[in-house]
Design an enzyme around this catalytic site. Structure first.
Site, PDB file in Angstrom:
ATOM      1  N   ASP A  84       4.315 -14.794  11.160  1.00 44.97           N
ATOM      2  CA  ASP A  84       2.984 -15.185  10.694  1.00 44.97           C
ATOM      3  C   ASP A  84       1.991 -14.046  10.946  1.00 44.97           C
ATOM      4  O   ASP A  84       1.496 -13.877  12.068  1.00 44.97           O
ATOM      5  CB  ASP A  84       2.579 -16.457  11.466  1.00 44.97           C
ATOM      6  CG  ASP A  84       1.221 -16.984  11.071  1.00 44.97           C
ATOM      7  OD1 ASP A  84       0.442 -16.247  10.447  1.00 44.97           O
ATOM      8  OD2 ASP A  84       0.928 -18.144  11.422  1.00 44.97           O
ATOM      9  N   LYS A 112      -6.603  -0.709  11.913  1.00 45.60           N
ATOM     10  CA  LYS A 112      -6.054  -1.093  10.596  1.00 45.60           C
ATOM     11  C   LYS A 112      -4.812  -0.254  10.313  1.00 45.60           C
ATOM     12  O   LYS A 112      -3.806  -0.743   9.803  1.00 45.60           O
ATOM     13  CB  LYS A 112      -7.123  -0.904   9.510  1.00 45.60           C
ATOM     14  CG  LYS A 112      -6.712  -1.297   8.104  1.00 45.60           C
ATOM     15  CD  LYS A 112      -5.973  -0.224   7.339  1.00 45.60           C
ATOM     16  CE  LYS A 112      -5.716  -0.620   5.895  1.00 45.60           C
ATOM     17  NZ  LYS A 112      -4.638   0.135   5.274  1.00 45.60           N
ATOM     18  N   HIS A 167      -1.716  10.784   1.179  1.00 48.80           N
ATOM     19  CA  HIS A 167      -1.893   9.429   0.643  1.00 48.80           C
ATOM     20  C   HIS A 167      -1.945   9.486  -0.887  1.00 48.80           C
ATOM     21  O   HIS A 167      -1.281   8.712  -1.579  1.00 48.80           O
ATOM     22  CB  HIS A 167      -3.170   8.810   1.214  1.00 48.80           C
ATOM     23  CG  HIS A 167      -3.430   7.412   0.737  1.00 48.80           C
ATOM     24  ND1 HIS A 167      -2.606   6.361   1.073  1.00 48.80           N
ATOM     25  CD2 HIS A 167      -4.395   6.903  -0.047  1.00 48.80           C
ATOM     26  CE1 HIS A 167      -3.067   5.267   0.504  1.00 48.80           C
ATOM     27  NE2 HIS A 167      -4.150   5.571  -0.180  1.00 48.80           N
ATOM     28  N   GLU A 195       0.829  -1.225   0.000  1.00 51.75           N
ATOM     29  CA  GLU A 195       0.000   0.000   0.000  1.00 51.75           C
ATOM     30  C   GLU A 195       0.856   1.265   0.000  1.00 51.75           C
ATOM     31  O   GLU A 195       1.732   1.437   0.863  1.00 51.75           O
ATOM     32  CB  GLU A 195      -0.905  -0.014   1.235  1.00 51.75           C
ATOM     33  CG  GLU A 195      -1.901   1.129   1.241  1.00 51.75           C
ATOM     34  CD  GLU A 195      -2.871   1.066   2.419  1.00 51.75           C
ATOM     35  OE1 GLU A 195      -2.755   0.167   3.260  1.00 51.75           O
ATOM     36  OE2 GLU A 195      -3.751   1.954   2.472  1.00 51.75           O
TER      37      GLU A 195
HETATM   38  P1  HMG Z   1       4.646  15.312   3.712  1.00 51.15           P
HETATM   39  O1  HMG Z   1       4.659  16.220   4.896  1.00 51.15           O
HETATM   40  O2  HMG Z   1       4.006  15.806   2.472  1.00 51.15           O
HETATM   41  O3  HMG Z   1       6.089  14.795   3.405  1.00 51.15           O
HETATM   42  O4  HMG Z   1       3.943  13.951   4.152  1.00 51.15           O
HETATM   43  P2  HMG Z   1       7.417  15.618   3.073  1.00 51.15           P
HETATM   44  O5  HMG Z   1       7.581  15.567   1.589  1.00 51.15           O
HETATM   45  O6  HMG Z   1       7.408  16.965   3.756  1.00 51.15           O
HETATM   46  O7  HMG Z   1       8.548  14.699   3.766  1.00 51.15           O
HETATM   47  C1  HMG Z   1       8.632  14.593   5.176  1.00 51.15           C
HETATM   48  C2  HMG Z   1       9.116  13.184   5.524  1.00 51.15           C
HETATM   49  O8  HMG Z   1       8.077  12.226   5.233  1.00 51.15           O
HETATM   50  C3  HMG Z   1      10.328  12.720   4.728  1.00 51.15           C
HETATM   51  O9  HMG Z   1      11.531  13.180   5.295  1.00 51.15           O
HETATM   52  C4  HMG Z   1      10.185  11.224   4.845  1.00 51.15           C
HETATM   53  O10 HMG Z   1      10.584  10.788   6.116  1.00 51.15           O
HETATM   54  C5  HMG Z   1       8.679  11.041   4.690  1.00 51.15           C
HETATM   55  P3  HMG Z   1      12.902  13.182   4.374  1.00 51.15           P
HETATM   56  O11 HMG Z   1      13.122  11.785   3.883  1.00 51.15           O
HETATM   57  O12 HMG Z   1      12.624  14.141   3.246  1.00 51.15           O
HETATM   58  O13 HMG Z   1      13.941  13.628   5.313  1.00 51.15           O
HETATM   59  N1  HMG Z   1       8.330  10.931   3.266  1.00 51.15           N
HETATM   60  C6  HMG Z   1       8.715   9.928   2.456  1.00 51.15           C
HETATM   61  N2  HMG Z   1       9.458   8.820   2.664  1.00 51.15           N
HETATM   62  C7  HMG Z   1       9.663   7.989   1.631  1.00 51.15           C
HETATM   63  N3  HMG Z   1       9.189   8.213   0.384  1.00 51.15           N
HETATM   64  C8  HMG Z   1       8.428   9.295   0.128  1.00 51.15           C
HETATM   65  C9  HMG Z   1       8.174  10.205   1.180  1.00 51.15           C
HETATM   66  N4  HMG Z   1       7.500  11.366   1.271  1.00 51.15           N
HETATM   67  C10 HMG Z   1       7.602  11.790   2.533  1.00 51.15           C
HETATM   68  N5  HMG Z   1       7.955   9.491  -1.093  1.00 51.15           N
HETATM   69  C11 HMG Z   1       3.048  11.749   4.006  1.00 51.15           C
HETATM   70  C12 HMG Z   1       3.528  12.969   3.247  1.00 51.15           C
HETATM   71  C13 HMG Z   1       2.426  10.752   3.058  1.00 51.15           C
HETATM   72  C14 HMG Z   1       4.228  11.110   4.734  1.00 51.15           C
HETATM   73  C15 HMG Z   1       2.017  12.245   5.099  1.00 51.15           C
HETATM   74  O14 HMG Z   1       0.969  12.931   4.442  1.00 51.15           O
HETATM   75  C16 HMG Z   1       1.434  11.127   5.922  1.00 51.15           C
HETATM   76  O15 HMG Z   1       2.026  10.668   6.864  1.00 51.15           O
HETATM   77  N6  HMG Z   1       0.191  10.706   5.605  1.00 51.15           N
HETATM   78  C17 HMG Z   1      -0.465   9.584   6.257  1.00 51.15           C
HETATM   79  C18 HMG Z   1      -0.482   8.456   5.300  1.00 51.15           C
HETATM   80  C19 HMG Z   1      -1.005   7.159   5.866  1.00 51.15           C
HETATM   81  O16 HMG Z   1      -1.371   7.048   7.006  1.00 51.15           O
HETATM   82  N7  HMG Z   1      -1.035   6.176   5.007  1.00 51.15           N
HETATM   83  C20 HMG Z   1      -1.508   4.862   5.325  1.00 51.15           C
HETATM   84  C21 HMG Z   1      -2.522   4.455   4.316  1.00 51.15           C
HETATM   85  S1  HMG Z   1      -4.064   5.155   4.716  1.00 51.15           S
HETATM   86  C22 HMG Z   1      -4.670   3.910   5.760  1.00 51.15           C
HETATM   87  O17 HMG Z   1      -4.686   2.813   5.391  1.00 51.15           O
HETATM   88  C23 HMG Z   1      -4.920   4.097   7.203  1.00 51.15           C
HETATM   89  C24 HMG Z   1      -5.994   4.994   7.721  1.00 51.15           C
HETATM   90  O18 HMG Z   1      -7.294   4.706   7.225  1.00 51.15           O
HETATM   91  C25 HMG Z   1      -5.958   4.718   9.207  1.00 51.15           C
HETATM   92  C26 HMG Z   1      -6.871   5.567  10.005  1.00 51.15           C
HETATM   93  O19 HMG Z   1      -7.946   5.945   9.518  1.00 51.15           O
HETATM   94  O20 HMG Z   1      -6.495   5.832  11.176  1.00 51.15           O
HETATM   95  C27 HMG Z   1      -5.671   6.404   7.410  1.00 51.15           C
END
Ligand code: HMG
Length: 438
Positions: free
Chosen positions: A296, A280, A393, A85
């Site tokens: 597992d 989740k 996301h 994901e």
């Molecule tokens: P951002 O602030 O736009 O990121 O966040 P940024 O570009 O400013 O970068 C900051 C740091 O984020 C980076 O530091 C990395 O550590 C990391 P740096 O490496 O530059 O020193 N980062 C990345 N690492 C690797 N590859 C990348 C990357 N981009 C940033 N391409 C971010 C963007 C997506 C991290 C933020 O918006 C976030 O944390 N969102 C949450 C996403 C999430 O939870 N996803 C899970 C799937 S959704 C789900 O299934 C669960 C849910 O339903 C659960 C719930 O409801 O509670 C949400």
């Protein structure tokens, strides 16, 4: 078409593939080519994968990513994560970076007890069964000595065996309920081997127990199996910092952020529809580590969700509070993990993942997996209570949409440039690509 088949398991791998291709695909040669395309070029590695399961026809790839900067109990880790994901690894990395500047994560293993049960039917006088068990108990330990010897040398073994009367749930239903310490192994084989010996000893000794009537002697063992519910194999992961230190991009008012974050957790504590999604998000982190380290994940999932319902209603695994100007966020989860045995020394990428984690003990891996879960939960809640989840996301998901529409390099560059300053949604990207292609 008749899609049933006899003796499929006895066919060669080649013949299995041909059968599937001819049976289900309009162009069988394409299906064969695709399945073979995912074979590993190294025959030794392919053979390993072929033999992990049965009827293997190909490999199913899941990306292995890494999340760096995880400061756990004062030590930095780069955490391997196997997950399909988008945005999970980015979210974990972002949370790791955030908390590394605020003292890092603290993780503590509270206990490590595993459980196994022999389920049996006894039709007779309960007090006689209790008397019988009092004599049987030491024999159960003795009869498993050859299995437990090595585990005992490592400091583990059988901790206790109790007789449980479950006749209030099912007529004549009893258990031998045993607790185990399995050190660095997950312990499934060890526990199941012990249980099967317990079952045999139970039946044999009952036949020889003079106080039992003929019917009472005839104990019927239904099954002997470990439990994946391990409420006494708990690890705690936590973060905390002064509220003012929470300030960052998108957190202009830390006091307001902390209060809203805690409300989001409280909603998950009281509302099962939200709790399932909340948990989740935690499992995004936990499962990815569990999978990368060859453990597992089905057992872990089942055990953790049962634990989330331990008070009679499914609820949040994590909790948060503000106390004396400090924000704290923590969770306790059951995690029966192993760093020896099973796939840990077989799967080359599992070996690599464990080496990247500097060959952790099972306790250390429990801490790392729990921290990955808490980090993931923090990142998701942070997004949900500030920008909304879609912003980050979808930014990460952009590549998947571009791949789906087979965008070329120029289209990719232009799309990425455009969506740096515009909100990503599936339809917005499709519209943008269609306009480019006009
Ligand atoms: P951002 O602030 O736009 O990121 O966040 P940024 O570009 O400013 O970068 C900051 C740091 O984020 C980076 O530091 C990395 O550590 C990391 P740096 O490496 O530059 O020193 N980062 C990345 N690492 C690797 N590859 C990348 C990357 N981009 C940033 N391409 C971010 C963007 C997506 C991290 C933020 O918006 C976030 O944390 N969102 C949450 C996403 C999430 O939870 N996803 C899970 C799937 S959704 C789900 O299934 C669960 C849910 O339903 C659960 C719930 O409801 O509670 C949400």
């Amino acid at each position: 078409m008749n899609n049933s088949v006899a003796g499929f398991s006895k066919l060669s791998k080649e013949d299995k593939i041909n059968w599937i291709a001819n049976q289900y695909f309009s162009t069988p040669s394409e299906a064969v080519a695709l399945l073979k395309n995912y074979w590993n070029a190294d025959e030794k590695i392919q053979k390993l994968h072929d033999e992990f399961i049965e009827n293997t026809v190909s490999n199913f790839y899941i990306p292995l990513g890494v999340a760096p900067n995880f400061l756990i109990n004062g030590k930095y880790h780069t955490i391997p994560m196997a997950i399909e994901e988008s945005s999970v690894v980015a979210a974990a990395s972002k949370a790791a970076k955030f908390w590394s500047a605020r003292g890092g994560f603290k993780a503590t293993v509270i206990n490590t007890e595993k459980i196994g049960q022999v389920h049996f039917i006894y039709k007779g006088d309960v007090s006689k069964l209790e008397l019988f068990f009092a004599q049987l108990k030491s024999k159960l330990f003795d009869s498993t000595e050859n299995i437990t010897r090595n585990m005992q040398k490592r400091g583990g073994g059988i901790l206790d065996i109790v007789l449980k009367n479950k006749t209030n749930l099912l007529p004549n239903y009893y258990q031998l309920h045993a607790a185990f310490e399995t050190k660095d192994s997950m312990g499934a084989n060890f526990i199941n081997s012990c249980l099967e010996v317990f079952a045999k000893t139970l039946k044999e000794e009952a036949l020889a127990f003079e106080s039992f009537s003929e019917e009472e002697k005839n104990i019927e063992v239904v099954m002997s199996i470990l439990s994946n519910y391990v409420p006494n194999c708990i690890v705690r992961a936590e973060v905390s910092c002064p509220i003012a230190d929470l300030a960052e991009k998108h957190i202009e008012n830390p006091q307001e952020f902390a209060a809203k974050f805690i409300q989001a957790v409280q909603i998950a504590e009281v509302e099962p529809f939200r709790a399932v999604t909340h948990n989740k998000g935690i499992m995004n982190g936990v499962d990815a580590v569990v999978l990368a380290t060859g453990n597992d994940f089905r057992a872990i999932e089942a055990g953790i969700h049962a634990y989330a319902s331990k008070n009679g209603q499914y609820s949040s695994l994590s909790h948060a509070k503000i106390e004396n100007g400090n924000f704290s966020f923590w969770m306790e989860i059951p995690l029966a993990l192993g760093t020896v045995g099973g796939l840990t020394s077989l799967h080359p990428l599992v070996k690599l993942s464990l080496e990247m984690l500097e060959k952790p003990s099972a306790k250390e891996l429990m801490q790392i997996a729990a921290v990955a879960g808490l980090a993931q939960n923090f990142a998701a809640l942070r997004s949900l209570t500030t920008t909304g989840i879609q912003d980050g996301h979808m930014k990460m998901h952009l590549n998947n949409i571009l791949n789906q529409f087979e965008a070329n390099e120029e289209e990719r560059n232009l799309t990425r440039k455009h969506f740096k300053h515009n909100t990503v949604s599936h339809s917005a990207v499709v519209d943008f690509l269609e306009n480019l292609r006009k």
